[in-house]
Write a protein that holds these residues in place. Structure first.
Motif, PDB file in Angstrom:
ATOM      1  N   THR A 136       0.858  -1.454   0.032  1.00 37.86           N
ATOM      2  CA  THR A 136      -0.177   0.040  -0.054  1.00 37.86           C
ATOM      3  C   THR A 136       0.741   1.565  -0.175  1.00 37.86           C
ATOM      4  O   THR A 136       1.746   1.664   1.047  1.00 37.86           O
ATOM      5  N   GLN A 137       0.625   1.855  -1.415  1.00 36.49           N
ATOM      6  CA  GLN A 137       1.548   2.553  -1.658  1.00 36.49           C
ATOM      7  C   GLN A 137       1.112   3.902  -1.145  1.00 36.49           C
ATOM      8  O   GLN A 137      -0.691   4.274  -1.400  1.00 36.49           O
ATOM      9  N   THR A 138       1.404   5.207  -0.027  1.00 35.79           N
ATOM     10  CA  THR A 138       1.506   6.696   0.087  1.00 35.79           C
ATOM     11  C   THR A 138       2.563   7.464   0.402  1.00 35.79           C
ATOM     12  O   THR A 138       3.745   7.336  -0.091  1.00 35.79           O
ATOM     13  N   ALA A 139       2.311   8.832   0.052  1.00 38.60           N
ATOM     14  CA  ALA A 139       4.076   9.525   0.237  1.00 38.60           C
ATOM     15  C   ALA A 139       3.766  10.401   1.700  1.00 38.60           C
ATOM     16  O   ALA A 139       2.165  11.055   2.078  1.00 38.60           O
ATOM     17  N   GLY A 140       4.502  10.787   2.370  1.00 44.02           N
ATOM     18  CA  GLY A 140       4.848  11.059   3.466  1.00 44.02           C
ATOM     19  C   GLY A 140       5.842  11.155   3.690  1.00 44.02           C
ATOM     20  O   GLY A 140       7.190  10.611   3.687  1.00 44.02           O
ATOM     21  N   SER A 141       6.434  11.117   5.476  1.00 39.66           N
ATOM     22  CA  SER A 141       6.951  11.077   6.022  1.00 39.66           C
ATOM     23  C   SER A 141       7.534   9.476   6.645  1.00 39.66           C
ATOM     24  O   SER A 141       6.268   9.038   7.516  1.00 39.66           O
ATOM     25  N   ALA A 142       8.391   8.928   6.423  1.00 39.12           N
ATOM     26  CA  ALA A 142       8.334   7.550   6.426  1.00 39.12           C
ATOM     27  C   ALA A 142       8.401   7.392   8.151  1.00 39.12           C
ATOM     28  O   ALA A 142       7.951   5.865   8.757  1.00 39.12           O
ATOM     29  N   ALA A 143       9.739   8.570   8.800  1.00 39.09           N
ATOM     30  CA  ALA A 143       8.953   7.768  10.737  1.00 39.09           C
ATOM     31  C   ALA A 143       8.391   8.194  11.134  1.00 39.09           C
ATOM     32  O   ALA A 143       7.442   7.755  11.948  1.00 39.09           O
ATOM     33  N   LEU A 144       7.772   9.869  10.466  1.00 41.29           N
ATOM     34  CA  LEU A 144       5.729   9.695  11.746  1.00 41.29           C
ATOM     35  C   LEU A 144       5.035   8.527  11.315  1.00 41.29           C
ATOM     36  O   LEU A 144       3.837   8.104  12.086  1.00 41.29           O
ATOM     37  N   LEU A 145       5.128   8.448   9.871  1.00 39.97           N
ATOM     38  CA  LEU A 145       3.769   6.864   9.897  1.00 39.97           C
ATOM     39  C   LEU A 145       4.205   5.805   9.923  1.00 39.97           C
ATOM     40  O   LEU A 145       3.258   4.975  10.927  1.00 39.97           O
ATOM     41  N   LEU A 146       5.145   5.532  10.129  1.00 40.58           N
ATOM     42  CA  LEU A 146       5.884   4.319  11.324  1.00 40.58           C
ATOM     43  C   LEU A 146       5.164   4.283  12.485  1.00 40.58           C
ATOM     44  O   LEU A 146       4.739   3.670  13.466  1.00 40.58           O
ATOM     45  N   ARG A 147       5.589   5.871  12.961  1.00 37.27           N
ATOM     46  CA  ARG A 147       5.084   6.265  14.344  1.00 37.27           C
ATOM     47  C   ARG A 147       3.857   5.857  14.318  1.00 37.27           C
ATOM     48  O   ARG A 147       2.990   5.598  15.572  1.00 37.27           O
ATOM     49  N   MET A 148       2.804   6.172  13.302  1.00 35.47           N
ATOM     50  CA  MET A 148       1.643   6.284  13.741  1.00 35.47           C
ATOM     51  C   MET A 148       1.174   4.713  13.652  1.00 35.47           C
ATOM     52  O   MET A 148       0.033   4.618  14.800  1.00 35.47           O
ATOM     53  N   VAL A 149       1.679   3.440  12.978  1.00 41.07           N
ATOM     54  CA  VAL A 149       1.389   2.289  13.026  1.00 41.07           C
ATOM     55  C   VAL A 149       1.727   1.759  14.366  1.00 41.07           C
ATOM     56  O   VAL A 149       1.005   0.872  14.695  1.00 41.07           O
ATOM     57  N   THR A 150       2.631   2.548  14.660  1.00 43.07           N
ATOM     58  CA  THR A 150       3.330   1.190  15.741  1.00 43.07           C
ATOM     59  C   THR A 150       2.004   2.134  17.012  1.00 43.07           C
ATOM     60  O   THR A 150       1.999   1.308  17.993  1.00 43.07           O
ATOM     61  N   ASN A 151       1.622   3.524  16.853  1.00 42.08           N
ATOM     62  CA  ASN A 151       1.073   3.591  18.445  1.00 42.08           C
ATOM     63  C   ASN A 151      -0.559   3.337  18.036  1.00 42.08           C
ATOM     64  O   ASN A 151      -1.164   2.896  19.141  1.00 42.08           O
ATOM     65  N   LEU A 152      -0.899   3.010  17.305  1.00 42.93           N
ATOM     66  CA  LEU A 152      -2.068   2.352  17.083  1.00 42.93           C
ATOM     67  C   LEU A 152      -1.838   0.377  17.125  1.00 42.93           C
ATOM     68  O   LEU A 152      -3.178   0.251  18.045  1.00 42.93           O
ATOM     69  N   VAL A 153      -0.886  -0.116  17.350  1.00 47.44           N
ATOM     70  CA  VAL A 153      -0.943  -1.846  17.516  1.00 47.44           C
ATOM     71  C   VAL A 153      -0.478  -1.305  19.265  1.00 47.44           C
ATOM     72  O   VAL A 153      -0.969  -2.113  19.752  1.00 47.44           O
ATOM     73  N   GLN A 154       0.391  -0.772  19.062  1.00 50.54           N
ATOM     74  CA  GLN A 154      -0.072  -0.253  20.579  1.00 50.54           C
ATOM     75  C   GLN A 154      -0.805  -0.562  22.040  1.00 50.54           C
ATOM     76  O   GLN A 154      -1.047  -0.927  22.457  1.00 50.54           O
ATOM     77  N   ASN A 155      -1.479   0.243  21.332  1.00 54.40           N
ATOM     78  CA  ASN A 155      -3.119   0.569  22.237  1.00 54.40           C
ATOM     79  C   ASN A 155      -3.889  -0.618  22.046  1.00 54.40           C
ATOM     80  O   ASN A 155      -4.544  -0.547  22.759  1.00 54.40           O
ATOM     81  N   ALA A 156      -3.933  -1.093  20.609  1.00 55.13           N
ATOM     82  CA  ALA A 156      -4.658  -2.100  20.764  1.00 55.13           C
ATOM     83  C   ALA A 156      -4.218  -3.408  21.434  1.00 55.13           C
ATOM     84  O   ALA A 156      -5.749  -4.219  21.835  1.00 55.13           O
ATOM     85  N   ILE A 157      -3.391  -3.434  22.195  1.00 57.70           N
ATOM     86  CA  ILE A 157      -2.645  -4.881  22.137  1.00 57.70           C
ATOM     87  C   ILE A 157      -3.113  -4.279  23.942  1.00 57.70           C
ATOM     88  O   ILE A 157      -3.521  -4.714  24.943  1.00 57.70           O
ATOM     89  N   VAL A 158      -2.394  -2.755  23.916  1.00 58.15           N
ATOM     90  CA  VAL A 158      -2.500  -2.714  25.844  1.00 58.15           C
ATOM     91  C   VAL A 158      -4.078  -2.278  26.281  1.00 58.15           C
ATOM     92  O   VAL A 158      -4.241  -2.979  27.184  1.00 58.15           O
ATOM     93  N   HIS A 159      -5.138  -1.614  25.060  1.00 62.78           N
ATOM     94  CA  HIS A 159      -6.254  -1.906  25.664  1.00 62.78           C
ATOM     95  C   HIS A 159      -7.093  -2.131  25.068  1.00 62.78           C
ATOM     96  O   HIS A 159      -8.340  -2.958  24.121  1.00 62.78           O
ATOM     97  N   ASN A 160      -6.331  -3.981  25.316  1.00 61.16           N
ATOM     98  CA  ASN A 160      -7.484  -5.234  25.247  1.00 61.16           C
ATOM     99  C   ASN A 160      -8.338  -6.191  26.292  1.00 61.16           C
ATOM    100  O   ASN A 160      -7.876  -5.656  27.364  1.00 61.16           O
ATOM    101  N   LEU A 161      -8.792  -7.239  25.577  1.00 59.84           N
ATOM    102  CA  LEU A 161      -8.775  -8.531  27.032  1.00 59.84           C
ATOM    103  C   LEU A 161      -7.543  -8.278  27.436  1.00 59.84           C
ATOM    104  O   LEU A 161      -6.281  -8.460  27.886  1.00 59.84           O
ATOM    105  N   ARG A 162      -7.826  -9.032  28.663  1.00 58.75           N
ATOM    106  CA  ARG A 162      -5.960  -9.294  29.791  1.00 58.75           C
ATOM    107  C   ARG A 162      -5.908 -10.702  29.325  1.00 58.75           C
ATOM    108  O   ARG A 162      -4.367 -10.853  29.782  1.00 58.75           O
ATOM    109  N   ALA A 163      -6.530 -11.568  27.703  1.00 60.84           N
ATOM    110  CA  ALA A 163      -5.669 -12.816  27.986  1.00 60.84           C
ATOM    111  C   ALA A 163      -7.081 -13.216  26.603  1.00 60.84           C
ATOM    112  O   ALA A 163      -8.248 -12.900  26.885  1.00 60.84           O
TER     113      ALA A 163
END
Length: 359
Positions: free
Chosen positions: A241-268
């Motif tokens: 999936t191609q887009t244009a922008g800052s690779a570092a910022l977009l990586l931080r965007m994805v990392t934040n989303l995945v981390q939030n999805a892991i942390v704010h989840n079921l306990r197991a």
């Protein structure tokens, strides 16, 4: 910036109207004079070498023409002044609104009525600008207040720990140092998040081709130990999936989303699904996670700075500083994209991001 005084726009328009009217009148009188000379019959020349009929015509026509021109000049100046004032009245309202805004009051609106013309369009654009400025100023004020509050807490805790260490030399220094390290780490994380949020808001980055699927792969590999620790299953699907922008910022965007999805989840036993997809008009990324049910009225506030949600606050080391989705939202806006948050009926959240696609 000092400038030499000049004529007002109203006076310039008045002079222009009057000058044009005077010029048009002079041309009209010249045409009339030529017409009269052409059709007045000739007669023998008198002593002065001028035909008596035309001489009499000149004596009668010249004073009348001069009087008419003088009247038209006065009428043009007066009428031009009135017309210029009426035409420039909308500009005066816009100038008053700008003057009011420059004094710090952004709540004033022009709300110009009347037909759609250039002045109405200018007034509407100015009202929209004031509304956006007022909204951004309110956001910045709330953000500054929240940031001050969030930074004050770890600083106050650090001061308390240092006072305890100074007043009680017999206390276990190792425990105090460990607690102080934890508090300072949180303060540093918050400061770095604030700097990243400011950078995204300013759009101070160079755009380059970015493959969102590679960003997802890197982010999930980094966060896989956290997911395994919490017994969360990570599912990654999609395509290049191609887009244009800052690779570092977009990586931080994805990392934040995945981390939030892991942390704010079921306990197991929870799951996190990350999917990338290329469409004709957009590059799409969505992150879906299981978890507790979210009240619909809470979801729109999750992108506000330091908003974690009443049921989503965690006290462990991965709880974050309350800027995860705020940073994501800022990065998406800086890349001219859209962010949608949808609560899942069975619990959890679906986050959909659409960014401009590149060929």
């Amino acid at each position: 910036m000092s400038r030499r005084p000049g004529l007002s726009a109203r006076l310039k328009l008045t002079i222009s109207y009057a000058g044009f009217l005077l010029l048009a009148s002079t041309l009209l009188l010249a045409l009339v004079w030529m017409f009269l000379l052409r059709y007045v019959p000739d007669s023998p020349k008198g002593l002065l070498g001028v035909a008596p009929n035309r001489y009499l015509l000149l004596r009668v026509f010249a004073p009348a023409a001069a009087t008419g021109l003088a009247f038209l000049l006065a009428f043009g100046l007066l009428g031009g002044w009135v017309l210029a004032g009426r035409m420039l009245a909308p500009l005066a309202r816009i100038a008053d609104a700008a003057r009011t805004a420059s004094n710090g009051s952004l709540s004033h609106r022009i709300r110009m009525e009347g037909p759609e013309d250039e002045f109405r369009e200018l007034a509407d654009v100015f009202d929209t600008m004031l509304e956006q400025l007022q909204s951004h100023l309110g956001e910045q004020q709330r953000f500054a207040a929240n940031a001050s509050h969030e930074l004050r807490t770890p600083l106050a805790i650090s001061r308390t720990l240092l006072d305890v260490a100074r007043n009680d030399p017999t206390r276990d220094q190792g425990e105090l140092i460990e607690r102080l390290h934890t508090v300072n780490t949180r303060a540093i994380d918050l400061t770095e998040a604030l700097l990243l949020l400011t950078r995204a808001d300013r759009r101070s980055f160079t755009r380059e081709p970015v493959d969102l699927s590679l960003s997802v792969e890197e982010a999930t590999e980094t966060l896989l130990p956290l997911a395994e620790q919490r017994r969360i299953t990570l599912n990654v699907t999609g395509e290049k999936t191609q887009t244009a922008g800052s690779a570092a910022l977009l990586l931080r965007m994805v990392t934040n989303l995945v981390q939030n999805a892991i942390v704010h989840n079921l306990r197991a036993g929870g799951t996190v699904t990350v999917h990338t997809e290329s469409r004709r008009d957009a590059s799409v990324l969505w992150v879906e996670n299981t978890g507790h049910r979210l009240p619909p009225e809470l979801v729109p506030t999750l992108t506000e700075p330091f908003q974690r949600g009443t049921a989503r606050i965690r006290t462990d080391e991965h709880a974050g500083v309350g800027l995860g989705l705020a940073i994501v939202h800022s990065i998406v806006r800086a890349h001219d994209g859209t962010l949608d948050l949808t609560p899942r009926p069975t619990g959890g959240l679906l986050v959909t991001i659409r960014l401009p696609a590149t060929p």
